[in-house]
Design an enzyme around this catalytic site. Structure first.
Site, PDB file in Angstrom:
ATOM      1  N   CYS A  27       0.851  -0.994   0.046  1.00 49.54           N
ATOM      2  CA  CYS A  27      -0.317   0.034  -0.628  1.00 49.54           C
ATOM      3  C   CYS A  27       0.665   1.808   0.267  1.00 49.54           C
ATOM      4  O   CYS A  27       2.187   0.992   0.357  1.00 49.54           O
ATOM      5  CB  CYS A  27      -0.864   0.180   1.284  1.00 49.54           C
ATOM      6  SG  CYS A  27      -2.020  -1.291   1.425  1.00 49.54           S
ATOM      7  N   HIS A  63      -6.417  -1.557  -2.194  1.00 52.51           N
ATOM      8  CA  HIS A  63      -6.009  -2.770  -1.495  1.00 52.51           C
ATOM      9  C   HIS A  63      -6.846  -3.228  -1.909  1.00 52.51           C
ATOM     10  O   HIS A  63      -6.652  -4.910  -2.334  1.00 52.51           O
ATOM     11  CB  HIS A  63      -5.672  -2.492  -0.042  1.00 52.51           C
ATOM     12  CG  HIS A  63      -5.291  -4.215   0.255  1.00 52.51           C
ATOM     13  ND1 HIS A  63      -4.205  -4.162   0.418  1.00 52.51           N
ATOM     14  CD2 HIS A  63      -5.820  -5.173   1.157  1.00 52.51           C
ATOM     15  CE1 HIS A  63      -3.371  -5.288   1.605  1.00 52.51           C
ATOM     16  NE2 HIS A  63      -4.995  -5.973   1.670  1.00 52.51           N
ATOM     17  N   HIS A  87      -2.524  -7.624  -1.595  1.00 57.30           N
ATOM     18  CA  HIS A  87      -2.771  -6.331  -2.568  1.00 57.30           C
ATOM     19  C   HIS A  87      -2.298  -6.853  -3.988  1.00 57.30           C
ATOM     20  O   HIS A  87      -1.307  -7.705  -3.932  1.00 57.30           O
ATOM     21  CB  HIS A  87      -1.552  -5.312  -1.795  1.00 57.30           C
ATOM     22  CG  HIS A  87      -1.244  -4.181  -2.783  1.00 57.30           C
ATOM     23  ND1 HIS A  87      -1.637  -2.931  -1.465  1.00 57.30           N
ATOM     24  CD2 HIS A  87      -1.182  -4.097  -3.746  1.00 57.30           C
ATOM     25  CE1 HIS A  87      -2.048  -2.058  -2.516  1.00 57.30           C
ATOM     26  NE2 HIS A  87      -1.814  -2.347  -3.914  1.00 57.30           N
ATOM     27  N   HIS A 147      -1.340  -7.293  -7.354  1.00 65.49           N
ATOM     28  CA  HIS A 147       0.704  -7.009  -7.242  1.00 65.49           C
ATOM     29  C   HIS A 147       0.979  -8.722  -8.162  1.00 65.49           C
ATOM     30  O   HIS A 147      -0.287  -9.824  -7.815  1.00 65.49           O
ATOM     31  CB  HIS A 147       1.316  -6.813  -6.685  1.00 65.49           C
ATOM     32  CG  HIS A 147       1.577  -8.059  -5.754  1.00 65.49           C
ATOM     33  ND1 HIS A 147       0.688  -8.813  -5.019  1.00 65.49           N
ATOM     34  CD2 HIS A 147       3.098  -8.852  -5.967  1.00 65.49           C
ATOM     35  CE1 HIS A 147       1.631  -9.253  -4.321  1.00 65.49           C
ATOM     36  NE2 HIS A 147       3.026  -9.605  -4.939  1.00 65.49           N
TER      37      HIS A 147
END
Length: 368
Positions: A80, A142, A193, A195
């Site tokens: 974050c 998030h 998160h 990614h």
């Protein structure tokens, strides 16, 4: 330093407190001059490679990764954006797309004069684990996911991938660049998160090595590129096509291994991601969003998946290998996962419990 990229995306390069690189990718001209104020922490030492002589495959040994972050709560998420009370891997208070060097890399810069040793059976030495490992944060949100990103945001992610592929491919010790995403605890995600990652290897990974061999043989036998012929068959059969636009085609492969497996491929083949032109890049985001939304819509839940970009190795195979994005999900029904059996884990001989055509039907039937 600001660098203008295709699609109106701007890259800005910065350094983290411990010296690692961080790259901001924005679709507007914003200043990224916030300094990482965390205490400097020494970087872990480089791991090493060992040769599995039974199959002549390299294994990276990176014991320093044993204590990396594992499933932190949202308030402690290192991906974050930073706040006054919490400093993370991204110093700025907000971001669009960010790429940075992994804090616990399995592969890293080996220094000067490194070379991969020749295979010599049991006498093969253990070289440093040369390569690169990078984290690609798709959004500062998030609670989001790749499928929930806007078309504009997905384009920024694509330009980040292309940019890093181009840079990593010129490093003298890199043989293959592999962008990928693991989504969901079911496939081993350790940070929730949104990614992905990029691994750049100093050797050609086993699966790519096999794909290269098959593609070379097909080219030698027919004079044609194998993936081009695969696409022609999918277009002719039609039954397994999930989505298609002017530049890309998404389909369930003829011999799918997983209950839900989708391949997304440019209709005009390129060997490397960095070679995608403006038309291909502009057309990618809408179909990528559609494909992942269809995957989530099959059972009305967020599907765990692994999304892998396959492309030609850096120094060989450009004449016969083509870029494609392979997305596989281990979920076969709500509440049921496909666990790899002994045949699959031990022998690599897969058993598909669902006709690929049925899987394609279910994906196409999703109402978007």
């Amino acid at each position: 330093m600001k660098q203008q990229l295709p699609g109106g995306v701007i890259r800005q390069n910065r350094k983290l407190a411990d010296g690692r690189d961080i790259f901001y990718y924005d679709s507007s001209d914003v200043s990224r001059d916030v300094v990482d104020t965390r205490d400097e922490v020494a970087q872990p030492g480089i791991g090493h490679l060992r040769l599995d002589v039974l199959v002549n495959e390299w294994v990276a040994v990176a014991s320093h990764r044993q204590h990396r972050v594992f499933l932190p709560p949202k308030q402690l998420c290192p991906l974050c954006a930073s706040t006054k009370d919490k400093k993370t891997e991204i110093p700025d208070s907000d971001y669009e797309v960010v790429v940075f060097t992994n804090r616990a890399p399995a592969l890293t810069n080996p220094g000067e004069n490194w070379s991969l040793p020749q295979l010599d059976g049991l006498d093969t030495p253990n070289p440093d684990a040369a390569g690169a490992c990078e984290v690609v944060c798709y959004t500062s949100d998030h609670e989001s996911s790749f499928a929930k990103l806007s078309v504009k945001q997905i384009r920024a992610v694509l330009e980040a991938w292309k940019d890093r592929d181009k840079f990593l491919s010129i490093l003298p010790y890199i043989e293959h660049v592999f962008p990928f995403e693991n989504r969901g605890e079911e496939v081993g995600v350790t940070i929730s998160h949104p990614h992905g990652q990029i691994y750049a290897y100093s050797f050609i990974p086993p699966r790519v090595e096999k794909m290269l061999s098959v593609a070379q043989e097909h080219l030698k036998k027919t004079g044609r590129v194998l993936l081009d012929d695969v696409i022609k068959r999918e277009i002719k059969d039609e039954r397994r096509i999930v989505a298609k636009n002017s530049e890309w085609i998404a389909y369930v492969p003829y011999a799918a291994r997983y209950p839900f497996e989708i391949h997304l491929t440019p209709l005009r083949g390129v060997a490397h991601m960095s070679q995608l032109d403006e038309k291909q890049s502009e057309s990618f985001a809408p179909i990528a969003k559609e494909v992942l939304s269809r995957l989530d819509g099959v059972f009305g839940i967020e599907m765990a998946y692994i999304a892998s970009w396959y492309q030609s190795p850096v120094n060989i195979g450009q004449d016969c290998m083509r870029l494609n994005w392979q997305i596989v999900s281990v979920r076969r029904q709500p509440g049921k996962l496909k666990y790899l059996s002994g045949s699959e884990s031990g022998m690599g001989a897969f058993i598909m419990d669902l006709d690929p055509e049925q899987s394609a039907d279910q994906l196409r039937a999703v109402k978007l």
